[in-house]
Design a protein around this motif. Structure first.
Motif, PDB file in Angstrom:
ATOM      1  N   SER A 128       0.839  -1.195   0.000  1.00  0.00           N
ATOM      2  CA  SER A 128       0.000   0.000   0.000  1.00  0.00           C
ATOM      3  C   SER A 128       0.876   1.248   0.000  1.00  0.00           C
ATOM      4  O   SER A 128       1.727   1.412   0.874  1.00  0.00           O
ATOM      5  CB  SER A 128      -0.913   0.035   1.221  1.00  0.00           C
ATOM      6  OG  SER A 128      -1.562   1.302   1.308  1.00  0.00           O
ATOM      7  N   ARG A 131      -0.168   4.035   0.770  1.00  0.00           N
ATOM      8  CA  ARG A 131      -0.638   4.887   1.857  1.00  0.00           C
ATOM      9  C   ARG A 131      -0.077   4.447   3.206  1.00  0.00           C
ATOM     10  O   ARG A 131      -0.415   5.028   4.230  1.00  0.00           O
ATOM     11  CB  ARG A 131      -2.162   4.889   1.872  1.00  0.00           C
ATOM     12  CG  ARG A 131      -2.712   5.511   0.587  1.00  0.00           C
ATOM     13  CD  ARG A 131      -4.191   5.378   0.495  1.00  0.00           C
ATOM     14  NE  ARG A 131      -4.828   6.438   1.259  1.00  0.00           N
ATOM     15  CZ  ARG A 131      -6.143   6.636   1.270  1.00  0.00           C
ATOM     16  NH1 ARG A 131      -6.934   5.854   0.565  1.00  0.00           N
ATOM     17  NH2 ARG A 131      -6.652   7.607   1.964  1.00  0.00           N
ATOM     18  N   ASP A 137      -8.107  -2.388  -7.626  1.00  0.00           N
ATOM     19  CA  ASP A 137      -8.493  -1.272  -6.749  1.00  0.00           C
ATOM     20  C   ASP A 137      -9.756  -0.601  -7.275  1.00  0.00           C
ATOM     21  O   ASP A 137     -10.702  -0.353  -6.521  1.00  0.00           O
ATOM     22  CB  ASP A 137      -7.368  -0.238  -6.645  1.00  0.00           C
ATOM     23  CG  ASP A 137      -6.305  -0.602  -5.612  1.00  0.00           C
ATOM     24  OD1 ASP A 137      -6.400  -1.675  -4.993  1.00  0.00           O
ATOM     25  OD2 ASP A 137      -5.376   0.207  -5.425  1.00  0.00           O
ATOM     26  N   ASN A 187     -11.871   1.778  -5.091  1.00  0.00           N
ATOM     27  CA  ASN A 187     -10.746   2.535  -4.561  1.00  0.00           C
ATOM     28  C   ASN A 187     -10.067   3.261  -5.723  1.00  0.00           C
ATOM     29  O   ASN A 187      -9.361   2.647  -6.517  1.00  0.00           O
ATOM     30  CB  ASN A 187      -9.760   1.592  -3.862  1.00  0.00           C
ATOM     31  CG  ASN A 187      -8.585   2.323  -3.245  1.00  0.00           C
ATOM     32  OD1 ASN A 187      -8.387   3.516  -3.456  1.00  0.00           O
ATOM     33  ND2 ASN A 187      -7.798   1.591  -2.469  1.00  0.00           N
ATOM     34  N   TRP A 222      -8.089   6.082  -5.200  1.00  0.00           N
ATOM     35  CA  TRP A 222      -7.019   6.905  -4.658  1.00  0.00           C
ATOM     36  C   TRP A 222      -5.777   6.762  -5.540  1.00  0.00           C
ATOM     37  O   TRP A 222      -5.480   5.683  -6.061  1.00  0.00           O
ATOM     38  CB  TRP A 222      -6.679   6.458  -3.237  1.00  0.00           C
ATOM     39  CG  TRP A 222      -5.578   7.256  -2.602  1.00  0.00           C
ATOM     40  CD1 TRP A 222      -5.727   8.372  -1.841  1.00  0.00           C
ATOM     41  CD2 TRP A 222      -4.168   7.012  -2.666  1.00  0.00           C
ATOM     42  NE1 TRP A 222      -4.492   8.835  -1.433  1.00  0.00           N
ATOM     43  CE2 TRP A 222      -3.523   8.018  -1.936  1.00  0.00           C
ATOM     44  CE3 TRP A 222      -3.394   6.045  -3.289  1.00  0.00           C
ATOM     45  CZ2 TRP A 222      -2.136   8.077  -1.791  1.00  0.00           C
ATOM     46  CZ3 TRP A 222      -2.012   6.098  -3.161  1.00  0.00           C
ATOM     47  CH2 TRP A 222      -1.402   7.111  -2.409  1.00  0.00           C
ATOM     48  N   ASP A 237      -1.544   8.646  -5.864  1.00  0.00           N
ATOM     49  CA  ASP A 237      -0.608   9.650  -5.370  1.00  0.00           C
ATOM     50  C   ASP A 237      -0.273  10.643  -6.489  1.00  0.00           C
ATOM     51  O   ASP A 237      -0.837  10.584  -7.583  1.00  0.00           O
ATOM     52  CB  ASP A 237       0.642   9.001  -4.765  1.00  0.00           C
ATOM     53  CG  ASP A 237       1.554   8.334  -5.782  1.00  0.00           C
ATOM     54  OD1 ASP A 237       1.319   8.449  -7.003  1.00  0.00           O
ATOM     55  OD2 ASP A 237       2.525   7.673  -5.349  1.00  0.00           O
ATOM     56  N   GLU A 297      -3.382   3.033  -4.965  1.00  0.00           N
ATOM     57  CA  GLU A 297      -3.020   2.708  -3.588  1.00  0.00           C
ATOM     58  C   GLU A 297      -2.179   1.442  -3.476  1.00  0.00           C
ATOM     59  O   GLU A 297      -1.235   1.380  -2.690  1.00  0.00           O
ATOM     60  CB  GLU A 297      -4.252   2.550  -2.697  1.00  0.00           C
ATOM     61  CG  GLU A 297      -3.848   2.196  -1.279  1.00  0.00           C
ATOM     62  CD  GLU A 297      -4.967   2.165  -0.283  1.00  0.00           C
ATOM     63  OE1 GLU A 297      -4.699   1.763   0.863  1.00  0.00           O
ATOM     64  OE2 GLU A 297      -6.101   2.546  -0.619  1.00  0.00           O
TER      65      GLU A 297
END
Length: 164
Positions: free
Chosen positions: A97, A99, A134, A139, A141, A143, A149
């Protein structure tokens, strides 16, 4: 690098100073080849004691690791460096992950999954995104480099060498 089970043959892997999935690694992956971080926070080289880390795109830049999730325990990965072929056997799969600093430390550890443990054998971590899974789980998300993620990591151990 060759992964017969995935019909990958002669994949170029470029070494650079850094850590998995940083900006420098992305720039390399965007050219359609794999990236291998080295240096104080990176991995070792082919056949070296510790964690030889290789990352590549799954969804873009030729999707070199599109089928990486299909790699199973016991499948072989061949890395040619100089006059030697290093044969790794996949032992396990782990999910990293972005995160979680702990999860990233585990991925990048000299013994994958075990930060702080001294390596005594040569290992490989082949990593790619888990974007499809994901997104299917809701999910979305990412970066600043558009890393999702999660990453799929296939971890292997060196089982033999042979002349190239």
């Amino acid at each position: 690098m060759s992964i017969p089970q995935l019909d990958i043959d002669g994949l170029e892997v470029q070494t650079y100073r850094g850590v998995t999935d940083d900006a420098a690694g992305h720039a390399i992956q965007n050219t359609g080849i794999a990236a291998s971080p080295s240096g104080p926070d990176g991995g070792t080289g082919p056949g070296g004691i510790g964690n030889y880390q290789v990352t590549g795109h799954r969804n873009s830049a030729t999707a070199i690791f599109l089928r990486l999730p299909e790699l199973e325990r016991g499948d072989e990965v061949l890395v040619t460096a100089g006059e030697t072929v290093y044969v790794y056997r996949i032992a396990t799969t782990r999910i990293t992950s972005f995160r979680s600093e702990r999860s990233l430390r585990e991925q990048r550890a000299a013994v994958p999954g075990r930060p702080g443990v001294r390596a005594t054998r040569a290992m490989i971590t082949i990593s790619t995104c888990r974007t499809q899974e994901d997104h299917a789980e809701g999910n979305f998300w990412a970066d600043e480099l558009d890393n999702p993620e999660h990453r799929i990591d296939k971890i292997g151990v060196l089982v033999r060498t042979r002349p190239a």
